[in-house]
Design an enzyme around this catalytic site. Structure first.
Site, short mmCIF file in Angstrom:
data_model
loop_
_atom_site.label_atom_id
_atom_site.label_comp_id
_atom_site.label_asym_id
_atom_site.label_seq_id
_atom_site.Cartn_x
_atom_site.Cartn_y
_atom_site.Cartn_z
NE ARG A 62 -2.22 50.58 -8.62
CZ ARG A 62 -2.01 51.67 -7.87
NH1 ARG A 62 -1.24 52.64 -8.31
NH2 ARG A 62 -2.56 51.79 -6.69
NE ARG A 88 -1.98 56.81 -9.29
CZ ARG A 88 -3.01 56.37 -8.58
NH1 ARG A 88 -3.36 57.00 -7.48
NH2 ARG A 88 -3.68 55.33 -8.96
CG LEU A 90 4.75 53.46 -12.11
CD1 LEU A 90 6.20 53.79 -12.43
CD2 LEU A 90 3.80 54.11 -13.11
CG ASN A 104 11.88 56.23 -8.06
OD1 ASN A 104 11.20 57.24 -8.27
ND2 ASN A 104 11.88 55.59 -6.90
CG HIS A 106 13.00 56.38 -2.28
ND1 HIS A 106 11.62 56.47 -2.20
CD2 HIS A 106 13.43 55.98 -1.05
CE1 HIS A 106 11.24 56.13 -0.99
NE2 HIS A 106 12.31 55.83 -0.27
CG ASP A 142 10.39 53.50 -3.26
OD1 ASP A 142 10.38 54.13 -4.33
OD2 ASP A 142 9.64 53.76 -2.31
CD GLU A 171 15.28 64.06 -3.20
OE1 GLU A 171 14.55 64.00 -4.20
OE2 GLU A 171 14.82 64.14 -2.05
C1 GRF Z 1 11.44 64.27 -3.74
O1 GRF Z 1 11.92 64.24 -2.44
C2 GRF Z 1 11.48 62.91 -4.37
O2 GRF Z 1 12.60 62.18 -4.03
C3 GRF Z 1 10.25 62.28 -3.76
O3 GRF Z 1 9.28 63.31 -3.78
C4 GRF Z 1 9.93 64.56 -3.76
C5 GRF Z 1 9.51 65.28 -5.00
O4 GRF Z 1 10.01 66.59 -5.03
N1 GRF Z 1 9.88 61.07 -4.43
P1 GRF Z 1 9.98 67.39 -6.38
O5 GRF Z 1 8.59 67.25 -6.99
O6 GRF Z 1 11.05 66.83 -7.29
O7 GRF Z 1 10.27 68.82 -5.98
#
Ligand code: GRF
Length: 208
Positions: A62, A88, A90, A104, A106, A142, A171
């Protein structure tokens, strides 16, 4: 002009939302994936954005993979490194290298449900609200100061896919705004929490 480097592992719809937001004085300088067949890479290349793929299986461990990523990312002089569906874990070294410049997205209301299968777990727990979180990334998975959150209802009859779709739409709304706020310099942290305007706006943003 601020440079954004976006890390993805698959579809890249969050990356696409950031590109399409056309954030003033910012450009996506590189989309980097650990999977060469990530759909998002092809989309980014079509837009004329530089892309790169580094296969984690080509590296001894890694730490070596993360060092290779740092070398590739830093060629593009990033102001922000965005983890947008990058699947992945980190190393602490990678996180320290970009500390304060690593964000990030999430798909849960952190600190609930870090890790994988967030929507399934929220349904199993009987949550009535689910959502997503944009946060500064730290070496702990996270975790890190929360920049923005959006909540969505969990509806009767929801399954993992229907809930994921509702959260994903949220998102796509909050991530570009969080990126713009960061690049505008309006996010201050005390190390643990984000202070000021952006956090207050996030608190009043209930999606439906
Ligand atoms: C999203 O729900 C993100 O929050 C999570 O994985 C998904 C990725 O979706 N970590 P995309 O590749 O942005 O369409």
């Amino acid at each position: 002009m601020k440079n954004i480097v976006i890390l993805i592992s698959g579809r890249g719809s969050n990356m696409q939302a950031v590109v399409e937001a056309r954030i003033p004085d910012a450009r996506v300088a590189l989309v980097l994936s650990n999977k060469s067949d990530a759909a998002g890479l092809a989309w980014a290349a079509q837009q004329g954005i530089a892309t790169a793929a580094l296969n984690h299986r080509d590296y001894a461990d890694r730490a070596a993979f993360d060092r290779a990523m740092i070398a590739e990312i830093d060629r593009h002089r990033p102001d922000l490194v965005l983890l947008a569906g990058f699947m992945r874990i980190l190393t602490p070294e990678f996180c320290a290298h970009y500390a304060g410049h690593l964000i990030n997205i999430h798909p849960s209301l952190l600190p609930s449900f870090p890790g994988l299968h967030t929507h399934r777990r929220a349904i199993e727990e009987g949550c009535r609200l689910a959502g997503c979180t944009v946060h500064f990334a730290t070496a702990e998975l996270d975790s890190g100061p929360i920049i923005a959150q959006a909540a969505v209802p969990v509806l009767d009859g929801d399954n993992e896919d229907t809930l994921a779709a509702r959260v994903l739409a949220a998102e796509h709304r909050i991530l570009p705004q969080a990126v713009a706020d960061f690049l505008a310099g309006s996010l201050k942290t005390d190390g643990r929490r984000v202070l000021g305007r952006a956090q207050a706006e996030a608190g009043s943003r209930l999606e439906n």
